[in-house]
Motif scaffolding. Structure first.
Motif, short mmCIF file in Angstrom:
data_model
loop_
_atom_site.label_atom_id
_atom_site.label_comp_id
_atom_site.label_asym_id
_atom_site.label_seq_id
_atom_site.Cartn_x
_atom_site.Cartn_y
_atom_site.Cartn_z
N CYS A 75 0.87 -1.17 0.00
CA CYS A 75 0.00 0.00 0.00
C CYS A 75 0.91 1.22 0.00
O CYS A 75 2.13 1.10 0.02
CB CYS A 75 -0.93 0.01 1.22
N MET A 77 -3.28 3.56 -4.13
CA MET A 77 -3.55 2.54 -3.12
C MET A 77 -3.14 2.98 -1.71
O MET A 77 -2.38 2.30 -1.02
CB MET A 77 -2.85 1.22 -3.48
N TYR A 119 -3.18 3.47 2.25
CA TYR A 119 -3.65 2.57 3.30
C TYR A 119 -5.01 2.98 3.86
O TYR A 119 -5.89 2.14 4.06
CB TYR A 119 -2.62 2.49 4.43
#
Length: 279
Positions: free
Chosen positions: A178, A184, A186
């Protein structure tokens, strides 16, 4: 040309770093290591973060940015100058560094050349990531690699970030990735990540920060991620592989080998043979 007679010193290396208020010493330690590896070169260090420079100045620690450092090196009269890009990925910080060096080439008579960022070449990047994964992996424990990331999807060099994530996930079912603030992130995919880790059968997760130094992002963001995972897993931060208490990339031997190799190759491209450099 009369002006060229003032360029009477042979070689210099400038370590172009981002900087850290908390972990500045790690960059200074790197400078010492580079001085040991290239004893016939004078080594300088610069920092690009103005926030870091201002904060350190308040503590009576005065450093310079890359344009200021290159001006000093030029005034000292070095003929061959390698600017070592101490950046993980060839993204915006690295691109800014290149523009600065290209600008100096317009008026400096020195031979200037900047290195690649650390994870630029496929072969070296693959070897680095494979070695790192082997060193940190533990039985029955998932690895959550956290990449800093970049806020724009059209940033130059983003393929290097994507390759890092894809390769790590491809080499082991233990690996998940991540970012902090890039693609992406977290905070946006945490529930999906947790579901994937659970589905893979893991009850333990170690957070692996892909950060050069363990500064503010490590202290704030990595602990937040670890704590968030605690509700579902036995979570931890990866153990340090270096002399520092917290895990970081800049002290890893594999990281420093890439830096040394890039510097050596840059001098070679300048026409300075490898045998002329003393190790």
């Amino acid at each position: 040309m009369k002006r060229f007679r003032h360029y009477s010193k042979k070689r210099a290396i400038v370590l172009a770093c981002f900087g850290s208020v908390i972990e500045q010493q790690k960059y200074l330690d790197l400078k010492s290591v580079v001085e040991d590896k290239f004893p016939d070169c004078e080594v300088f260090i610069s920092f690009s973060s103005r926030m870091v420079l201002k904060m350190l100045k308040k503590k009576d620690e005065v450093y310079k940015n890359l344009p200021q450092t290159l001006a000093d090196v030029d005034m000292m009269g070095f003929k061959h100058v390698v600017i070592s890009s101490v950046n993980i990925y060839p993204t915006d910080e690295h691109e800014f560094l290149k523009r600065i060096v290209d600008g100096f080439k317009n008026f400096s008579l020195a031979n200037l050349r900047c290195t690649n960022a650390l994870l630029t070449k496929t072969k070296e990047t693959t070897s680095f990531l494979k070695g790192l994964n082997s060193a940190i992996s533990q039985e029955e424990t998932a690895n959550l690699y956290v990449i800093h990331g970049t806020p724009r999807l059209d940033t130059p060099g983003i393929d290097s970030i994507n390759y890092t994530a894809e390769f790590l996930e491809a080499i082991s079912p233990k690996n998940f990735t991540c970012s902090l603030e890039g693609a992406m992130p977290y905070n946006e995919i945490s529930e999906s990540l947790k579901a994937k880790i659970k589905s893979a059968g893991f009850k333990k997760v170690q957070v692996v920060p892909l950060l050069l130094v363990s500064g503010n992002h490590y202290i704030k963001d990595m602990y937040e991620i670890k704590d968030d995972l605690t509700s579902d897993f036995d979570s931890s931060l990866v153990s340090s592989l270096t002399k520092g208490k917290e895990f970081n990339l800049i002290e890893l031997e594999s990281t420093q080998k890439i830096i040394f190799k890039e510097i050596e190759e840059s001098f070679t491209m300048m026409g300075i043979a490898h045998k002329e450099l003393t190790y």
